[in-house]
Design a protein around this motif. Sequence first.
Motif, short mmCIF file in Angstrom:
data_model
loop_
_atom_site.label_atom_id
_atom_site.label_comp_id
_atom_site.label_asym_id
_atom_site.label_seq_id
_atom_site.Cartn_x
_atom_site.Cartn_y
_atom_site.Cartn_z
N LEU A 107 0.83 -1.20 0.00
CA LEU A 107 0.00 0.00 0.00
C LEU A 107 0.86 1.25 0.00
CD1 LEU A 107 -2.67 -0.98 2.66
CD2 LEU A 107 -2.97 -0.93 0.19
N ALA A 108 0.40 2.28 -0.69
CA ALA A 108 1.10 3.55 -0.70
C ALA A 108 1.03 4.18 0.69
CB ALA A 108 0.46 4.48 -1.74
N PRO A 109 2.04 5.02 1.01
CA PRO A 109 2.07 5.62 2.36
C PRO A 109 0.82 6.40 2.70
CG PRO A 109 4.17 5.91 1.25
CD PRO A 109 3.25 5.34 0.24
N ASP A 110 0.23 7.12 1.71
CA ASP A 110 -0.95 7.90 2.02
C ASP A 110 -2.15 7.02 2.32
OD1 ASP A 110 -0.93 7.00 -0.56
OD2 ASP A 110 -2.11 8.67 -1.36
N VAL A 111 -2.19 5.84 1.68
CA VAL A 111 -3.28 4.90 1.97
C VAL A 111 -3.13 4.34 3.38
CG1 VAL A 111 -4.36 2.74 1.29
CG2 VAL A 111 -3.53 4.32 -0.46
N VAL A 112 -1.89 4.00 3.76
CA VAL A 112 -1.65 3.49 5.12
C VAL A 112 -2.04 4.53 6.15
CG1 VAL A 112 0.13 2.73 6.73
CG2 VAL A 112 0.20 1.95 4.36
N THR A 113 -1.66 5.79 5.91
CA THR A 113 -2.02 6.87 6.84
C THR A 113 -3.53 7.02 6.97
OG1 THR A 113 0.01 8.04 6.27
CG2 THR A 113 -1.73 9.32 7.33
N ALA A 114 -4.22 6.94 5.83
CA ALA A 114 -5.68 7.06 5.85
C ALA A 114 -6.31 5.93 6.64
CB ALA A 114 -6.21 7.09 4.42
N LEU A 115 -5.81 4.70 6.43
CA LEU A 115 -6.35 3.55 7.17
C LEU A 115 -6.09 3.69 8.67
CD1 LEU A 115 -5.36 0.62 4.78
CD2 LEU A 115 -7.65 1.55 5.16
N THR A 116 -4.92 4.21 9.01
CA THR A 116 -4.60 4.42 10.42
C THR A 116 -5.56 5.41 11.06
OG1 THR A 116 -2.26 3.98 9.99
CG2 THR A 116 -2.79 5.12 12.04
N HIS A 117 -5.85 6.51 10.36
CA HIS A 117 -6.80 7.50 10.88
C HIS A 117 -8.19 6.91 11.01
CE1 HIS A 117 -3.92 10.61 11.03
NE2 HIS A 117 -3.82 10.83 9.72
N LEU A 118 -8.59 6.08 10.05
CA LEU A 118 -9.90 5.44 10.14
C LEU A 118 -9.97 4.52 11.34
CD1 LEU A 118 -10.63 4.62 6.38
CD2 LEU A 118 -11.87 6.24 7.83
N ALA A 119 -8.88 3.78 11.58
CA ALA A 119 -8.86 2.88 12.74
C ALA A 119 -8.98 3.66 14.05
CB ALA A 119 -7.57 2.06 12.74
N ALA A 120 -8.28 4.83 14.08
CA ALA A 120 -8.35 5.66 15.29
C ALA A 120 -9.75 6.20 15.50
CB ALA A 120 -7.35 6.82 15.18
N GLU A 121 -10.41 6.58 14.39
CA GLU A 121 -11.76 7.12 14.50
C GLU A 121 -12.74 6.04 14.95
OE1 GLU A 121 -12.59 8.80 10.74
OE2 GLU A 121 -11.18 10.48 10.95
N ALA A 122 -12.41 4.77 14.65
CA ALA A 122 -13.33 3.68 14.99
C ALA A 122 -13.16 3.21 16.43
CB ALA A 122 -13.10 2.52 14.03
N GLU A 123 -12.24 3.80 17.18
CA GLU A 123 -12.04 3.39 18.56
C GLU A 123 -13.31 3.62 19.37
OE1 GLU A 123 -8.67 5.45 20.04
OE2 GLU A 123 -7.22 4.05 19.16
N PRO A 124 -13.62 2.73 20.32
CA PRO A 124 -14.82 2.89 21.14
C PRO A 124 -14.82 4.22 21.89
CG PRO A 124 -13.85 0.72 21.46
CD PRO A 124 -12.87 1.50 20.65
N ALA A 125 -15.98 4.80 22.02
CA ALA A 125 -16.09 6.10 22.71
C ALA A 125 -15.69 6.01 24.17
CB ALA A 125 -17.52 6.62 22.58
N GLY A 126 -15.79 4.81 24.75
CA GLY A 126 -15.45 4.66 26.17
C GLY A 126 -13.97 4.47 26.43
#
Length: 467
Positions: free
Chosen positions: A2-21
């Motif tokens: 994966l290109a670096p920008d794709v990896v960065t985007a996936l990382t941000h998506l994973a962070a956003e998906a973290e449980p609210a608690g």
Amino acid sequence: MLAPDVVTALTHLAAEAEPAGLLPARQQMALSLGWHIVLACFGVAFPAMIFAMHLIGIRRKDPVALELAKRWAKVSAVLFAIGAVSGTVLSFEMGLLWPGLMGTYGDVLGLPFAFEGLAFFLEAIFLGIYLYGWGRMPPKRHVLMVLPMAVTGVVGAYCVLAVNAWMNAPTGFRIVDGAVTDVQPWAVLFNLQTFVQFAHMWVGAYMLAGFTIAGVYAVGMLRGRRDAHHRLGFLVPFVFASIAAVTQPFVGHVLGFGLDERQPAKLAAFELAETTESPSPLRLGGILVDGEVKYSIDIPYLGSLIAMNSPDEPVPGLDTIPEEDHPPVNLTHLAFQTMVGIGTLLAAAVVWFWFQRRRGRDLLERRWFLRFAAAAGPLAVIALEAGWIATEVGRQPWIVYGVMRTPEAVGDYSASLWWLLGISTVVYTAMTVGAVVVLRSMARRWRAGDADLPSPYAPEVPAGEHG
């Protein structure tokens, strides 16, 4: 790849998906553990100091030492009572905040938690016997009542450290089709990492308790109270703290053996190793900004020598580890260096003190040293807290390293957790204020000449009887 920008985007998506608690749960656990661990250190180390002081009093027939032992036991009872509250809170929090962890691995962790509870109750029993026994038991039998207190305090701490060591190096189970099977709870208790991690914490407890208690008497001497009571009250805990401070760097170094294989991301964060360099420098200070190390002082070769026991073997860099497995690097690095820096300072200070004492120079007559001794207690607390931050934050994003990520373990009730955090903050603040008020009240009455604080329940001790 994966290109670096794709990896960065996936990382941000994973962070956003973290449980609210997740954030309130982490804050709640940090508050509870950070507060309780200080009291736990007194539970581990204080009984041994009381035993030593009581033994000095019996062997030398020294009323000052006996009075100090009695007073320390009463202080220990206050700290034990408050620690019982915070420890009970932590027990509930493990299940409330991290149901994914306890629901999945409860069978694995049940035995050490059970033994910790048993040790806690036995410690309470013998503390009560010791407090009640003054003037009511033969002196040589009475002093022996401290030993079970010391042993149970150590056993309880060991059991808790066994759980934490297991979270860093899980063992004693298998996962088959997503289910935990073949549970071996004894493997958790006798995990090789448990012994070394416990030794590091055990020695740290003597540093914290010893320097803090000695600091209280250093403050008294700064205020002009330079009698035998204050000198002995300073020297006994300072001896324990001195031995611990000199020993701790070696124990910590042993604990770091093999960290490059067990948790390479944590080691890379400790050393602020963004890339793999051969040989690796020791970086003092510094932070990572946009993938680049800035504001550090680099000492060539020393990083490889300390971390890898080799003059040229490289410390594995963060570039060898997937970005989603990186811990919060700057916090981990700065916490680790704070621990090491303060520990080195305290070790150097005690070596200087005893060297000067051997040459016939009494630094207790020097106000600058007494000021440093008064500050040594808070410094030891900071070092211990920083060490735990480095250990726990450096393991992220795993709650059980390599097996379960922290977001998988947290409960899904964020609004309730924020309320719980607010209530806990108020409760812990109140307990802190209460402890300070009670201990200061006790100290004032002792200075006023009250040998025994009144109790509405204890029978009167016949005049002339002493423990």
